[in-house]
Design a protein around this motif. Structure first.
Motif, PDB file in Angstrom:
ATOM      1  N   HIS A  55      64.006  47.910  17.189  1.00 12.95           N
ATOM      2  CA  HIS A  55      65.251  48.190  17.385  1.00 12.95           C
ATOM      3  C   HIS A  55      65.405  49.845  17.707  1.00 12.95           C
ATOM      4  CE1 HIS A  55      66.568  44.178  16.570  1.00 12.95           C
ATOM      5  NE2 HIS A  55      65.904  44.306  15.624  1.00 12.95           N
ATOM      6  N   ILE A  56      64.298  50.591  17.426  1.00 15.92           N
ATOM      7  CA  ILE A  56      64.532  51.910  17.380  1.00 15.92           C
ATOM      8  C   ILE A  56      64.525  52.242  18.993  1.00 15.92           C
ATOM      9  CG2 ILE A  56      63.431  54.115  17.358  1.00 15.92           C
ATOM     10  CD1 ILE A  56      62.411  53.141  14.639  1.00 15.92           C
ATOM     11  N   ASP A  57      65.077  53.052  19.546  1.00 16.56           N
ATOM     12  CA  ASP A  57      65.221  53.713  21.062  1.00 16.56           C
ATOM     13  C   ASP A  57      64.008  54.031  21.183  1.00 16.56           C
ATOM     14  OD1 ASP A  57      67.600  55.803  22.908  1.00 16.56           O
ATOM     15  OD2 ASP A  57      65.622  54.853  23.461  1.00 16.56           O
ATOM     16  N   LYS A  58      63.266  53.555  22.182  1.00 13.11           N
ATOM     17  CA  LYS A  58      61.916  53.939  22.580  1.00 13.11           C
ATOM     18  C   LYS A  58      62.004  55.382  23.120  1.00 13.11           C
ATOM     19  CE  LYS A  58      60.553  49.354  23.576  1.00 13.11           C
ATOM     20  NZ  LYS A  58      60.291  48.775  24.378  1.00 13.11           N
ATOM     21  N   LYS A  59      62.873  56.032  23.418  1.00 10.86           N
ATOM     22  CA  LYS A  59      63.129  57.620  23.700  1.00 10.86           C
ATOM     23  C   LYS A  59      62.609  58.321  22.454  1.00 10.86           C
ATOM     24  CE  LYS A  59      66.566  57.261  27.387  1.00 10.86           C
ATOM     25  NZ  LYS A  59      67.990  57.565  27.646  1.00 10.86           N
ATOM     26  N   GLY A  60      62.968  57.786  21.415  1.00  4.81           N
ATOM     27  CA  GLY A  60      62.564  58.646  20.212  1.00  4.81           C
ATOM     28  C   GLY A  60      61.115  58.998  20.131  1.00  4.81           C
ATOM     29  N   ALA A  61      60.475  58.349  20.952  1.00  2.00           N
ATOM     30  CA  ALA A  61      58.683  58.602  21.024  1.00  2.00           C
ATOM     31  C   ALA A  61      58.658  59.882  21.352  1.00  2.00           C
ATOM     32  CB  ALA A  61      58.082  57.391  21.733  1.00  2.00           C
ATOM     33  N   ILE A  62      59.322  60.272  22.244  1.00  2.00           N
ATOM     34  CA  ILE A  62      59.159  61.557  23.056  1.00  2.00           C
ATOM     35  C   ILE A  62      59.533  63.035  21.759  1.00  2.00           C
ATOM     36  CG2 ILE A  62      60.141  63.433  24.927  1.00  2.00           C
ATOM     37  CD1 ILE A  62      58.480  60.802  25.954  1.00  2.00           C
ATOM     38  N   PRO A  63      60.878  62.895  21.445  1.00  2.75           N
ATOM     39  CA  PRO A  63      60.794  63.980  20.190  1.00  2.75           C
ATOM     40  C   PRO A  63      59.914  63.906  19.143  1.00  2.75           C
ATOM     41  CG  PRO A  63      62.857  62.866  20.761  1.00  2.75           C
ATOM     42  CD  PRO A  63      61.898  62.207  21.482  1.00  2.75           C
ATOM     43  N   ALA A  64      59.508  62.472  18.699  1.00  2.97           N
ATOM     44  CA  ALA A  64      58.664  62.421  17.740  1.00  2.97           C
ATOM     45  C   ALA A  64      57.123  63.117  17.975  1.00  2.97           C
ATOM     46  CB  ALA A  64      58.325  61.137  17.375  1.00  2.97           C
ATOM     47  N   VAL A  65      56.904  62.903  19.290  1.00  4.23           N
ATOM     48  CA  VAL A  65      55.520  63.380  19.698  1.00  4.23           C
ATOM     49  C   VAL A  65      55.500  64.947  19.847  1.00  4.23           C
ATOM     50  CG1 VAL A  65      53.884  63.790  21.700  1.00  4.23           C
ATOM     51  CG2 VAL A  65      54.789  61.636  20.893  1.00  4.23           C
TER      52      VAL A  65
ATOM     53  N   GLU B 157      48.632  60.724  35.284  1.00  2.00           N
ATOM     54  CA  GLU B 157      47.806  59.792  34.549  1.00  2.00           C
ATOM     55  C   GLU B 157      47.057  60.318  33.152  1.00  2.00           C
ATOM     56  OE1 GLU B 157      46.510  55.854  33.737  1.00  2.00           O
ATOM     57  OE2 GLU B 157      48.086  56.880  34.774  1.00  2.00           O
ATOM     58  N   LYS B 158      46.741  61.644  33.641  1.00  2.00           N
ATOM     59  CA  LYS B 158      46.135  62.360  32.470  1.00  2.00           C
ATOM     60  C   LYS B 158      46.773  62.541  31.297  1.00  2.00           C
ATOM     61  CE  LYS B 158      44.182  66.978  32.073  1.00  2.00           C
ATOM     62  NZ  LYS B 158      43.610  68.033  32.921  1.00  2.00           N
ATOM     63  N   GLU B 159      48.233  63.240  31.777  1.00  2.00           N
ATOM     64  CA  GLU B 159      48.928  63.349  30.642  1.00  2.00           C
ATOM     65  C   GLU B 159      49.432  62.380  29.948  1.00  2.00           C
ATOM     66  OE1 GLU B 159      48.790  66.441  30.039  1.00  2.00           O
ATOM     67  OE2 GLU B 159      48.284  66.691  32.061  1.00  2.00           O
ATOM     68  N   ARG B 160      49.731  61.055  30.484  1.00  2.00           N
ATOM     69  CA  ARG B 160      50.161  59.704  30.099  1.00  2.00           C
ATOM     70  C   ARG B 160      48.933  59.669  28.884  1.00  2.00           C
ATOM     71  NH1 ARG B 160      49.246  54.683  29.410  1.00  2.00           N
ATOM     72  NH2 ARG B 160      47.385  54.710  30.844  1.00  2.00           N
ATOM     73  N   ILE B 161      47.670  59.442  29.250  1.00  2.00           N
ATOM     74  CA  ILE B 161      46.498  59.404  28.160  1.00  2.00           C
ATOM     75  C   ILE B 161      46.366  60.263  27.204  1.00  2.00           C
ATOM     76  CG2 ILE B 161      43.986  59.198  28.156  1.00  2.00           C
ATOM     77  CD1 ILE B 161      43.941  58.068  31.038  1.00  2.00           C
ATOM     78  N   GLN B 162      46.671  61.384  27.552  1.00  2.00           N
ATOM     79  CA  GLN B 162      46.877  62.628  26.335  1.00  2.00           C
ATOM     80  C   GLN B 162      47.940  62.219  25.448  1.00  2.00           C
ATOM     81  OE1 GLN B 162      45.714  66.273  29.185  1.00  2.00           O
ATOM     82  NE2 GLN B 162      47.544  66.444  27.800  1.00  2.00           N
ATOM     83  N   ALA B 163      48.974  61.727  26.069  1.00  2.00           N
ATOM     84  CA  ALA B 163      50.037  61.061  25.094  1.00  2.00           C
ATOM     85  C   ALA B 163      49.660  60.053  24.126  1.00  2.00           C
ATOM     86  CB  ALA B 163      51.310  61.169  26.035  1.00  2.00           C
ATOM     87  N   GLN B 164      49.087  59.372  24.853  1.00  2.00           N
ATOM     88  CA  GLN B 164      48.604  58.220  24.036  1.00  2.00           C
ATOM     89  C   GLN B 164      47.717  58.433  22.933  1.00  2.00           C
ATOM     90  OE1 GLN B 164      50.136  54.793  24.569  1.00  2.00           O
ATOM     91  NE2 GLN B 164      49.183  54.805  22.527  1.00  2.00           N
ATOM     92  N   ASP B 165      46.773  59.124  23.392  1.00  2.00           N
ATOM     93  CA  ASP B 165      45.883  59.567  22.103  1.00  2.00           C
ATOM     94  C   ASP B 165      46.550  60.476  20.909  1.00  2.00           C
ATOM     95  OD1 ASP B 165      43.762  58.788  23.804  1.00  2.00           O
ATOM     96  OD2 ASP B 165      43.216  60.631  24.496  1.00  2.00           O
ATOM     97  N   MET B 166      47.455  61.248  21.523  1.00  2.00           N
ATOM     98  CA  MET B 166      48.442  62.034  20.395  1.00  2.00           C
ATOM     99  C   MET B 166      49.047  60.819  19.524  1.00  2.00           C
ATOM    100  SD  MET B 166      50.376  65.562  21.138  1.00  2.00           S
ATOM    101  CE  MET B 166      48.782  66.172  21.817  1.00  2.00           C
ATOM    102  N   LEU B 167      49.581  60.068  20.089  1.00  2.00           N
ATOM    103  CA  LEU B 167      50.375  59.010  19.346  1.00  2.00           C
ATOM    104  C   LEU B 167      49.293  58.366  18.273  1.00  2.00           C
ATOM    105  CD1 LEU B 167      52.718  57.320  21.790  1.00  2.00           C
ATOM    106  CD2 LEU B 167      53.388  58.570  19.716  1.00  2.00           C
ATOM    107  N   ASN B 168      48.309  58.005  18.704  1.00  2.00           N
ATOM    108  CA  ASN B 168      47.165  57.444  18.241  1.00  2.00           C
ATOM    109  C   ASN B 168      46.855  58.156  16.868  1.00  2.00           C
ATOM    110  OD1 ASN B 168      47.499  55.162  19.768  1.00  2.00           O
ATOM    111  ND2 ASN B 168      45.489  55.631  20.994  1.00  2.00           N
ATOM    112  N   MET B 169      46.463  59.530  17.368  1.00  2.00           N
ATOM    113  CA  MET B 169      45.849  60.557  16.493  1.00  2.00           C
ATOM    114  C   MET B 169      46.895  60.737  15.003  1.00  2.00           C
ATOM    115  SD  MET B 169      44.685  64.282  17.189  1.00  2.00           S
ATOM    116  CE  MET B 169      44.151  64.042  18.609  1.00  2.00           C
ATOM    117  N   PHE B 170      48.073  60.651  15.409  1.00  2.00           N
ATOM    118  CA  PHE B 170      49.130  61.152  14.569  1.00  2.00           C
ATOM    119  C   PHE B 170      49.697  60.023  13.806  1.00  2.00           C
ATOM    120  CE2 PHE B 170      48.649  64.986  16.825  1.00  2.00           C
ATOM    121  CZ  PHE B 170      48.255  65.904  15.961  1.00  2.00           C
ATOM    122  N   SER B 171      49.660  59.005  14.363  1.00  2.00           N
ATOM    123  CA  SER B 171      50.445  57.774  14.170  1.00  2.00           C
ATOM    124  C   SER B 171      50.176  57.198  12.519  1.00  2.00           C
ATOM    125  CB  SER B 171      50.802  56.632  15.235  1.00  2.00           C
ATOM    126  OG  SER B 171      49.313  56.236  15.172  1.00  2.00           O
ATOM    127  N   THR B 172      51.360  56.640  12.073  1.00  2.00           N
ATOM    128  CA  THR B 172      51.200  55.823  10.720  1.00  2.00           C
ATOM    129  C   THR B 172      50.682  54.613  11.279  1.00  2.00           C
ATOM    130  OG1 THR B 172      53.145  55.396  10.788  1.00  2.00           O
ATOM    131  CG2 THR B 172      52.847  57.453   9.877  1.00  2.00           C
TER     132      THR B 172
END
Ligand code: AKG
Ligand code: FE2
Length: 266
Positions: free
Chosen positions: A231-241, A125-140
């Motif tokens: 339409h973007i493959d959601k797996k793309g989120a991983i490399p992006a992060v 759970e911790k890592e999932r939250i971290q990942a979300q934080d990171m997405l929020n922090m860096f996202s356009t």
């Protein structure tokens, strides 16, 4: 099992190398604080006590020195030595049975990826939250909207079809633990109450989603772009992060973390 990782490079120090006897990475144990004088290892903070197994993947071998050594708890008696080779992996239990260190790099630069494995379910759970934080922090604004709308999927190996859910759940077990220390601290705080008590998974999820709900509303342009994003493959989120993390943690690390003061576990 969650994987925590850290990449590290150690370069030879300038100056006369022949006399250099010090270690590139002092002898330590990955999940406890080694007190070599007492031949003891204390499994308590600031050590990363949740680590259960360790693995080091070597990325190059065009350097001199830098042998990986195992020692007794005295931190001195060498019991085994591994010569890094590009693509070689050394794996071992993260506990006091395996004190280890790296001998001085005398020429060139030595790069490796350290991986730690934990069986501690709270890290899922911790890592999932971290990942979300990171997405929020860096996202356009565009992918911010994307991460808001699809927050459940945005950091999972999301199923293309609902019936693939079970497979995806299994795959989540293998998800990368992007364990940036700063973020690790933040997430740990999110998982703990002010009094330090751990919240339940459900509570943590609630917090995460309420946080997501605080995100700014998308502009019409962003909404428009969202249609494309869908339409973007959601797996793309991983490399992006991963890319984001890479950028965010461009610190040169001569030694990987055996405790939280040498923070660089991603
Ligand atoms: O680079 C190595 O060979 C070992 C690194 C290590 O022990 C660590 O990062 O904890
Ligand atoms: Fe280590």
């Amino acid at each position: 099992m969650v994987v925590l990782l850290s990449s590290l490079c150690a370069a030879a120090h300038s100056g006369k190398q022949e006399d250099r006897k010090n270690l590139s990475h002092p002898v330590h144990v990955d999940n406890c604080v080694l007190v070599s004088e007492l031949k003891q290892c204390k499994k308590e903070p600031p050590a990363y006590t949740h680590r259960d197994y360790s693995a080091i993947l070597y990325l190059n071998d065009d350097f001199e020195g830098g042998q990986f050594i195992f020692t007794e708890l005295d931190g001195k008696t060498v019991t085994a030595e591994v010569h890094p080779r590009c693509g070689r992996v050394v794996g071992f239990g993260a506990g006091e049975e395996n004190p280890h260190g790296v001998q001085a790099v005398t020429k060139g630069q030595r790069c490796a990826v350290a991986l730690w494995f934990t069986l501690d379910p709270t890290h899922e759970e911790k890592e999932r939250i971290q990942a979300q934080d990171m997405l929020n922090m860096f996202s356009t604004p565009i992918n911010k909207d994307f991460s808001h709308q699809d927050s459940k999927d945005s950091f999972e190996y999301g199923p293309a079809h609902p019936q693939a859910d079970q497979v995806a759940t299994d795959k989540q077990e293998k998800k990368l633990d992007i364990h940036s220390d700063t973020l690790a601290e933040q997430s740990a705080n999110q998982l703990k109450g002010v009094d330090g008590k751990k919240t339940t998974k459900a509570a943590a999820k609630g917090k995460a989603s309420s946080k997501a709900g605080q995100q700014t509303k998308a502009t019409p342009a962003a909404k428009d772009a969202k249609q494309k994003v869908k339409h973007i493959d959601k797996k793309g989120a991983i490399p992006a992060v991963k890319k984001m993390i890479k950028g965010a943690s461009k610190k040169d690390s001569n030694s990987a973390s055996d405790n939280k003061s040498g923070k660089d576990e991603l």
